[in-house]
Design a protein around this motif. Structure first.
Motif, PDB file in Angstrom:
ATOM      1  N   SER A  70       2.524   0.296  -2.079  1.00 37.91           N
ATOM      2  CA  SER A  70       2.983  -0.988  -2.621  1.00 37.91           C
ATOM      3  C   SER A  70       2.493  -1.195  -4.045  1.00 37.91           C
ATOM      4  CB  SER A  70       2.527  -2.146  -1.727  1.00 37.91           C
ATOM      5  OG  SER A  70       1.142  -2.394  -1.869  1.00 37.91           O
ATOM      6  N   GLY A  90       3.673 -11.330   0.348  1.00 31.55           N
ATOM      7  CA  GLY A  90       2.710 -10.355   0.843  1.00 31.55           C
ATOM      8  C   GLY A  90       1.921 -10.873   2.036  1.00 31.55           C
ATOM      9  N   ALA A 119       1.075  -2.904   3.462  1.00 35.82           N
ATOM     10  CA  ALA A 119       2.023  -3.116   2.360  1.00 35.82           C
ATOM     11  C   ALA A 119       1.985  -4.569   1.882  1.00 35.82           C
ATOM     12  CB  ALA A 119       3.433  -2.736   2.816  1.00 35.82           C
ATOM     13  N   THR A 123       0.438  -6.221  -2.023  1.00 34.19           N
ATOM     14  CA  THR A 123       1.109  -7.196  -2.891  1.00 34.19           C
ATOM     15  C   THR A 123       0.218  -8.402  -3.159  1.00 34.19           C
ATOM     16  OG1 THR A 123       3.241  -6.500  -1.979  1.00 34.19           O
ATOM     17  CG2 THR A 123       3.185  -8.592  -3.163  1.00 34.19           C
TER      18      THR A 123
END
Length: 418
Positions: A70, A90, A119, A123
């Protein structure tokens, strides 16, 4: 002394007066409360699903491998969505991934779901770092980061203790449900609390004026990540964070729970206490580390920190008793605290503002590369050679970072050093 104390309090008030920075520090506290509840239990949860030591390392590393992937797209995501919406997205993905991991009937499904959570986590962390780097003046950056890491670690300390209690009373998958609930709640709150950092306005011609040492590095290749590594000090910051988080992923997230249960025969509650002891020691040194890094220089803090980090990591596997193990863990926490603050401050020292998204994404890539490879290598080494060799391997990146930082230059401007 009182005047100096008043000056420090004034610096802290200035840092926390920025709404977005205060929101990021609060986010760091609560998101790491959630992940802290899971960390000491995750290897044991993987083992309960039939995983061996190598697969357990893979389970821990899967979260960080997904964060690593990511990070590659984080710059584009942040530019498109902005800090606020990227953080909320996220957090939502993290919540869903954690929930499904706790509900998984088998190890392969849990592995995939936990990677999905990672992932989302990647973020979130990219958004937090961007908000800090764009929202804090460089002369206060290390102290701001010490508050950030203090909140980060305070959450992990409380979470580690709570994780042992929750898992011991309700089951090994319940900490994952706690993380899911915390992340979902934070997604809603951060949509309201975070403030978008404006994209820095560039001078005429579309380029930011940068110091002479950085201008050559960026000329003609501004869209290339390789150009970032031509900035003196940028590579050192990435290697430093990679080494520290390699150790953290390998030792705290993988080897400690397994060694504590299988060699020292501790319960989940005892493992949570070990986490609390070590991370409390780390928490205690964050602000002194930031203060010294801002006044005496980044290398002044990093060089002894990495020397101690390498030694403490490598001798941990020789601990014959719980008391000895706890003492070395506390020493490791101190070293990790001093090694953890300066790398991001070094990044802020040398990174041009218009390269923030790409630079932070690359920095986070290095961090998550350490988080990914550390648990994987530690698990495979423990399975094939044993715990002592695994702890030694976990300390080797700190030796490399020590050499790089020792041979590198100081990034803090001379006018700011004491």
């Amino acid at each position: 002394m009182s005047a100096a104390a008043g000056k420090e309090r004034g610096a802290l008030r200035i840092i926390l007066a920025e709404r977005s920075v205060a929101a990021v520090i609060a986010l760091a506290l609560f998101i790491n409360l959630g992940t802290g509840i899971v960390l000491p239990i995750l290897p044991l949860y993987a083992r309960s699903l039939g995983a061996d030591y190598g697969q357990t390392g893979l389970m821990v590393g899967a979260y960080y491998f997904a964060r690593l992937m990511s990070d590659i797209a984080a710059g584009a995501v942040l530019r498109r969505l902005g800090v606020r919406r990227a953080a909320a997205a996220g957090l939502s993905l993290l919540a869903i991934g954690a929930l499904l991991t706790g509900l998984s009937p088998s190890f392969p499904i849990a592995l995939i779901c936990w990677a999905g959570a990672g992932a989302g986590g990647g973020t979130v962390f990219a958004a937090m770092y961007n908000a800090l780097i764009l929202g804090v003046a460089k002369e206060r950056m290390a102290r701001a980061l010490s508050l950030f890491y203090g909140a980060f670690n305070g959450g992990v300390v409380a979470g580690g203790f709570l994780g042992g209690v929750v898992a011991g009373r309700f089951g090994l998958n319940v900490p994952l449900f706690c993380l899911a609930a915390i992340a979902a709640g934070l997604a809603a709150v951060m949509l309201r609390m975070l403030v978008e950092s404006p994209h820095p306005a560039l001078p005429q011609g579309g380029r930011e004026t940068v110091p002479r040492g950085r201008e050559t590095a960026l000329r003609g290749t501004e869209n290339s990540v390789r150009a970032l590594f031509r900035i003196r000090g940028f590579g050192g910051s990435v290697i430093s964070v990679l080494a520290n988080l390699w150790m953290f992923g390998a030792v705290f997230n993988t080897l400690v729970p397994l060694f504590a249960r299988d060699v020292l025969h501790l319960s989940t509650f005892g493992i949570g206490v070990l986490y609390a002891v070590s991370l409390a020691a780390e928490f205690a040194v964050y602000y002194p580390a930031g203060k010294w890094a801002d006044s005496r220089g980044r290398r002044f803090v990093l060089i002894p920190a990495f020397a101690l980090l390498a030694v403490a990591t490598m001798i941990l596997g020789w601990s014959p008793t719980v008391i000895t193990f706890a003492l070395v863990m506390a020493l490791l926490g101190v070293a990790s605290g001093f090694a953890g603050v300066p790398p991001a401050a070094m990044l802020a020292d040398v990174l041009p503002e218009h390269e923030s998204a790409r630079g932070v994404a690359t920095f986070r890539f290095g961090a998550d590369l350490g988080y990914t490879l550390g648990p994987l290598v530690a698990g495979l080494t423990a399975a094939s050679v044993g715990f002592k060799a695994a702890f030694i391997t976990a300390g080797l990146p700190s030796v490399i970072a020590l050499v790089v930082v020792t041979r590198g230059r100081e990034t803090l401007p001379r006018s700011q050093t004491a």
